[in-house]
Design a protein around this motif. Structure first.
Motif, PDB file in Angstrom:
ATOM      1  N   LEU A 269       0.799  -1.220   0.000  1.00 58.95           N
ATOM      2  CA  LEU A 269       0.000   0.000   0.000  1.00 58.95           C
ATOM      3  C   LEU A 269       0.830   1.269   0.000  1.00 58.95           C
ATOM      4  N   ASP A 270       2.147   1.139   0.020  1.00 54.46           N
ATOM      5  CA  ASP A 270       3.016   2.316   0.061  1.00 54.46           C
ATOM      6  C   ASP A 270       2.744   3.285  -1.079  1.00 54.46           C
ATOM      7  N   ASP A 271       2.406   2.768  -2.251  1.00 58.97           N
ATOM      8  CA  ASP A 271       2.229   3.630  -3.419  1.00 58.97           C
ATOM      9  C   ASP A 271       0.978   4.488  -3.349  1.00 58.97           C
ATOM     10  N   LEU A 272      -0.007   4.119  -2.534  1.00 55.58           N
ATOM     11  CA  LEU A 272      -1.251   4.881  -2.505  1.00 55.58           C
ATOM     12  C   LEU A 272      -1.039   6.304  -2.008  1.00 55.58           C
ATOM     13  N   GLY A 273      -0.137   6.486  -1.068  1.00 54.57           N
ATOM     14  CA  GLY A 273       0.168   7.842  -0.599  1.00 54.57           C
ATOM     15  C   GLY A 273       0.718   8.697  -1.726  1.00 54.57           C
ATOM     16  N   GLY A 274       1.552   8.094  -2.565  1.00 53.50           N
ATOM     17  CA  GLY A 274       2.104   8.813  -3.711  1.00 53.50           C
ATOM     18  C   GLY A 274       1.024   9.221  -4.691  1.00 53.50           C
ATOM     19  N   PHE A 275       0.078   8.339  -4.938  1.00 51.90           N
ATOM     20  CA  PHE A 275      -1.022   8.706  -5.833  1.00 51.90           C
ATOM     21  C   PHE A 275      -1.865   9.817  -5.228  1.00 51.90           C
ATOM     22  N   ALA A 276      -2.069   9.785  -3.910  1.00 50.59           N
ATOM     23  CA  ALA A 276      -2.866  10.820  -3.255  1.00 50.59           C
ATOM     24  C   ALA A 276      -2.211  12.193  -3.395  1.00 50.59           C
ATOM     25  N   ARG A 277      -0.887  12.227  -3.438  1.00 53.09           N
ATOM     26  CA  ARG A 277      -0.164  13.507  -3.513  1.00 53.09           C
ATOM     27  C   ARG A 277       0.172  13.933  -4.947  1.00 53.09           C
ATOM     28  N   MET A 278      -0.134  13.107  -5.938  1.00 57.32           N
ATOM     29  CA  MET A 278       0.250  13.400  -7.314  1.00 57.32           C
ATOM     30  C   MET A 278      -0.517  14.606  -7.847  1.00 57.32           C
ATOM     31  N   THR A 279       0.185  15.483  -8.514  1.00 53.99           N
ATOM     32  CA  THR A 279      -0.450  16.652  -9.129  1.00 53.99           C
ATOM     33  C   THR A 279      -1.011  16.275 -10.490  1.00 53.99           C
ATOM     34  N   GLU A 280      -1.890  17.115 -11.008  1.00 55.19           N
ATOM     35  CA  GLU A 280      -2.451  16.888 -12.350  1.00 55.19           C
ATOM     36  C   GLU A 280      -1.336  16.856 -13.396  1.00 55.19           C
ATOM     37  N   ASP A 281      -0.395  17.813 -13.295  1.00 57.39           N
ATOM     38  CA  ASP A 281       0.712  17.861 -14.257  1.00 57.39           C
ATOM     39  C   ASP A 281       1.598  16.630 -14.133  1.00 57.39           C
ATOM     40  N   GLY A 282       1.856  16.216 -12.901  1.00 55.02           N
ATOM     41  CA  GLY A 282       2.675  15.025 -12.678  1.00 55.02           C
ATOM     42  C   GLY A 282       1.998  13.782 -13.234  1.00 55.02           C
ATOM     43  N   GLU A 283       0.691  13.698 -13.037  1.00 52.43           N
ATOM     44  CA  GLU A 283      -0.057  12.563 -13.556  1.00 52.43           C
ATOM     45  C   GLU A 283       0.008  12.524 -15.080  1.00 52.43           C
ATOM     46  N   ALA A 284      -0.232  13.651 -15.714  1.00 53.84           N
ATOM     47  CA  ALA A 284      -0.213  13.716 -17.185  1.00 53.84           C
ATOM     48  C   ALA A 284       1.166  13.352 -17.723  1.00 53.84           C
ATOM     49  N   ALA A 285       2.209  13.852 -17.084  1.00 54.78           N
ATOM     50  CA  ALA A 285       3.570  13.564 -17.542  1.00 54.78           C
ATOM     51  C   ALA A 285       3.903  12.079 -17.361  1.00 54.78           C
ATOM     52  N   LEU A 286       3.494  11.499 -16.251  1.00 53.03           N
ATOM     53  CA  LEU A 286       3.762  10.085 -16.006  1.00 53.03           C
ATOM     54  C   LEU A 286       3.002   9.207 -17.002  1.00 53.03           C
ATOM     55  N   ILE A 287       1.748   9.544 -17.248  1.00 50.94           N
ATOM     56  CA  ILE A 287       0.967   8.776 -18.223  1.00 50.94           C
ATOM     57  C   ILE A 287       1.627   8.846 -19.591  1.00 50.94           C
ATOM     58  N   LYS A 288       2.035  10.031 -19.992  1.00 47.27           N
ATOM     59  CA  LYS A 288       2.685  10.200 -21.307  1.00 47.27           C
ATOM     60  C   LYS A 288       3.944   9.330 -21.397  1.00 47.27           C
ATOM     61  N   LEU A 289       4.766   9.372 -20.357  1.00 44.90           N
ATOM     62  CA  LEU A 289       6.001   8.591 -20.346  1.00 44.90           C
ATOM     63  C   LEU A 289       5.713   7.087 -20.392  1.00 44.90           C
ATOM     64  N   LEU A 290       4.771   6.624 -19.579  1.00 47.05           N
ATOM     65  CA  LEU A 290       4.457   5.198 -19.527  1.00 47.05           C
ATOM     66  C   LEU A 290       3.909   4.697 -20.862  1.00 47.05           C
ATOM     67  N   VAL A 291       3.068   5.494 -21.497  1.00 48.48           N
ATOM     68  CA  VAL A 291       2.522   5.103 -22.801  1.00 48.48           C
ATOM     69  C   VAL A 291       3.635   5.072 -23.840  1.00 48.48           C
ATOM     70  N   GLU A 292       4.492   6.095 -23.837  1.00 43.76           N
ATOM     71  CA  GLU A 292       5.615   6.131 -24.791  1.00 43.76           C
ATOM     72  C   GLU A 292       6.531   4.921 -24.629  1.00 43.76           C
TER      73      GLU A 292
END
Length: 192
Positions: free
Chosen positions: A9-32
């Motif tokens: 469950l350690d990762d859930l805290g990270g998701f709770a703190r993720m910003t919109e910009d951080g989320e978009a950038a991570l999604i873009k990187l993971l898809v690429e």
């Protein structure tokens, strides 16, 4: 093992703190990078969401089923009394649990957006203390609740999982492939 549940469950805290910009950038990187995600939402949800009673009651009914007496007693006891979930709930403060619940909701949104951006999500079959098989069904339901169409969730559990495992002989019903056939009383596309 309870410690494994706490680490999961350690990762859930990270998701709770993720910003919109951080989320978009991570999604873009993971898809690429063509990263496949296996979120195991069902396991996380049973551990941190406030009402896991329906799942516990369903698991308990299997633990008490005489036809499953061959399952070791300790395993059936874990189905009736999910020690990992209890340990998690007792190990974190109310505020930490709220953060993890927020993280769970953000993770749902994240994987839905990831899928819409062209990413591949596979239904996870991890199981901390629930009935194997039922936890997989709950995972498919969790994908739908996260915003997947019913067909997308079913494909994540079948075709996409087989592709992830590089198993061309599984995942879809086609000539020359191995397949289990399940007869249902209704159409899962109407109600997962």
């Amino acid at each position: 093992h309870p410690e494994r549940g706490l680490r999961a469950l350690d990762d859930l805290g990270g998701f709770a703190r993720m910003t919109e910009d951080g989320e978009a950038a991570l999604i873009k990187l993971l898809v690429e990078k063509k990263v496949t995600l296996i979120p195991t939402l069902g396991v996380r949800e049973s551990a941190v969401l406030e009402d896991n009673k329906p799942a516990v009651a369903e698991d308990d009914s299997y633990a008490r089923n005489p036809a499953l007496a061959y399952v070791p007693q300790q395993v059936r006891k874990d189905w009736s009394d999910p020690v990992v979930d209890k340990t998690i709930r007792q190990s974190f403060t109310a505020e930490e649990m709220r953060t993890m619940r927020d993280g769970c909701r953000r993770l749902e949104r994240f994987i839905s957006r990831f899928r819409r951006a062209g990413g591949v999500v596979v239904a996870g079959s991890d199981n901390l203390n629930g009935v194997p098989g039922l936890t997989f069904h709950r995972e498919i339901e969790s994908l739908v609740l996260a915003g997947f169409t019913t067909m997308e969730a079913l494909l994540a559990a079948t075709r996409d999982a087989a592709m992830f495992l590089k198993r061309g002989d599984l995942g879809t019903i086609e000539a020359g492939k191995a397949a289990d056939v399940l007869i249902l009383g209704g159409n899962p596309l109407d109600d997962i």
